[in-house]
Design a protein around this motif. Structure first.
Motif, PDB file in Angstrom:
ATOM      1  N   THR A  99       0.792  -1.231   0.000  1.00 47.48           N
ATOM      2  CA  THR A  99       0.000   0.000   0.000  1.00 47.48           C
ATOM      3  C   THR A  99       0.823   1.280   0.000  1.00 47.48           C
ATOM      4  O   THR A  99       0.278   2.357  -0.230  1.00 47.48           O
ATOM      5  N   GLY A 100       2.102   1.201   0.243  1.00 51.16           N
ATOM      6  CA  GLY A 100       2.938   2.397   0.296  1.00 51.16           C
ATOM      7  C   GLY A 100       3.236   2.960  -1.083  1.00 51.16           C
ATOM      8  O   GLY A 100       2.834   2.398  -2.101  1.00 51.16           O
ATOM      9  N   ASP A 101       3.963   4.095  -1.088  1.00 55.28           N
ATOM     10  CA  ASP A 101       4.376   4.687  -2.356  1.00 55.28           C
ATOM     11  C   ASP A 101       5.884   4.540  -2.507  1.00 55.28           C
ATOM     12  O   ASP A 101       6.533   3.870  -1.713  1.00 55.28           O
ATOM     13  N   THR A 103       8.274   6.374  -1.839  1.00 54.50           N
ATOM     14  CA  THR A 103       9.097   6.895  -0.749  1.00 54.50           C
ATOM     15  C   THR A 103       8.900   6.111   0.549  1.00 54.50           C
ATOM     16  O   THR A 103       9.518   6.434   1.558  1.00 54.50           O
ATOM     17  N   SER A 104       8.058   5.088   0.511  1.00 51.92           N
ATOM     18  CA  SER A 104       7.771   4.322   1.735  1.00 51.92           C
ATOM     19  C   SER A 104       8.700   3.128   1.885  1.00 51.92           C
ATOM     20  O   SER A 104       9.486   2.806   0.988  1.00 51.92           O
ATOM     21  N   SER A 105       8.563   2.442   2.997  1.00 51.64           N
ATOM     22  CA  SER A 105       9.367   1.244   3.233  1.00 51.64           C
ATOM     23  C   SER A 105       8.958   0.100   2.303  1.00 51.64           C
ATOM     24  O   SER A 105       9.718  -0.855   2.128  1.00 51.64           O
ATOM     25  N   ASP A 106       7.776   0.187   1.682  1.00 54.70           N
ATOM     26  CA  ASP A 106       7.347  -0.842   0.730  1.00 54.70           C
ATOM     27  C   ASP A 106       8.248  -0.903  -0.497  1.00 54.70           C
ATOM     28  O   ASP A 106       8.294  -1.908  -1.203  1.00 54.70           O
ATOM     29  N   THR A 107       8.992   0.163  -0.762  1.00 58.49           N
ATOM     30  CA  THR A 107       9.924   0.169  -1.885  1.00 58.49           C
ATOM     31  C   THR A 107      10.999  -0.892  -1.695  1.00 58.49           C
ATOM     32  O   THR A 107      11.395  -1.554  -2.647  1.00 58.49           O
ATOM     33  N   ASN A 139       2.120  -1.007  -6.606  1.00 55.12           N
ATOM     34  CA  ASN A 139       1.406  -1.183  -5.343  1.00 55.12           C
ATOM     35  C   ASN A 139      -0.059  -1.512  -5.628  1.00 55.12           C
ATOM     36  O   ASN A 139      -0.465  -1.637  -6.788  1.00 55.12           O
TER      37      ASN A 139
END
Length: 150
Positions: A99-101, A103-107, A139
């Motif tokens: 769900t992140g973008d 710039t998030s930790s999901d990267t 995402n």
């Protein structure tokens, strides 16, 4: 007067032996049938594409799970987050439940997925020119999280 009747019959969607023999045909029902067939065909194509994407995702997950070069973090990222894969020669799009973008930790998780998918993509979807293939991870809302060449 007969010509007027033939035209009126044609526009009302009726047919008679006179209208058919005069060359005027009822093209409206044929067009409806044609558009219905096109609609059915596009629906079938979409269902086929969706099934292929599910199959591609299962193929990627199985490949990574059995890969000796994938780390446990890569295996976990693919197993837990890959929802759908659309792939062709030289292009792999991986859709996730992240769900992140960018710039998030999901990267970081997306980068693990790109790394894990590289060997699979090289074997299953070879680009025309070596190194010119592209893997893109999206995402849940369809925003790019990461990409990489293979």
């Amino acid at each position: 007067m007969i010509a007027a009747l033939a035209i009126g019959a044609s526009s009302a969607g009726c047919s008679s032996s006179k209208t058919e023999s005069s060359g005027a045909s009822n093209s409206a029902p044929a067009a409806t049938t044609s558009s219905a067939a096109a609609s059915t065909s596009s629906t079938a194509a979409a269902a086929s594409s969706s099934a292929a994407a599910t199959t591609e995702a299962a193929s990627l997950k199985a490949f990574v799970a059995s890969s000796s070069s994938a780390t446990s973090a890569m295996k976990t990222a693919v197993a837990d987050h890959v929802a759908k894969v659309d792939a062709s020669d030289g292009q792999v799009n991986i859709y996730t439940d992240l769900t992140g973008d960018i710039t998030s930790s999901d990267t970081g998780t997306a980068k693990l997925i790109v790394s894990a998918a590289t060997d699979w993509a090289t074997q299953k979807h070879k680009p025309i020119t070596a190194g010119a293939g592209l893997i893109t991870v999206y995402n849940q809302s369809g925003t790019i999280l990461s990409n990489g060449n293979y």
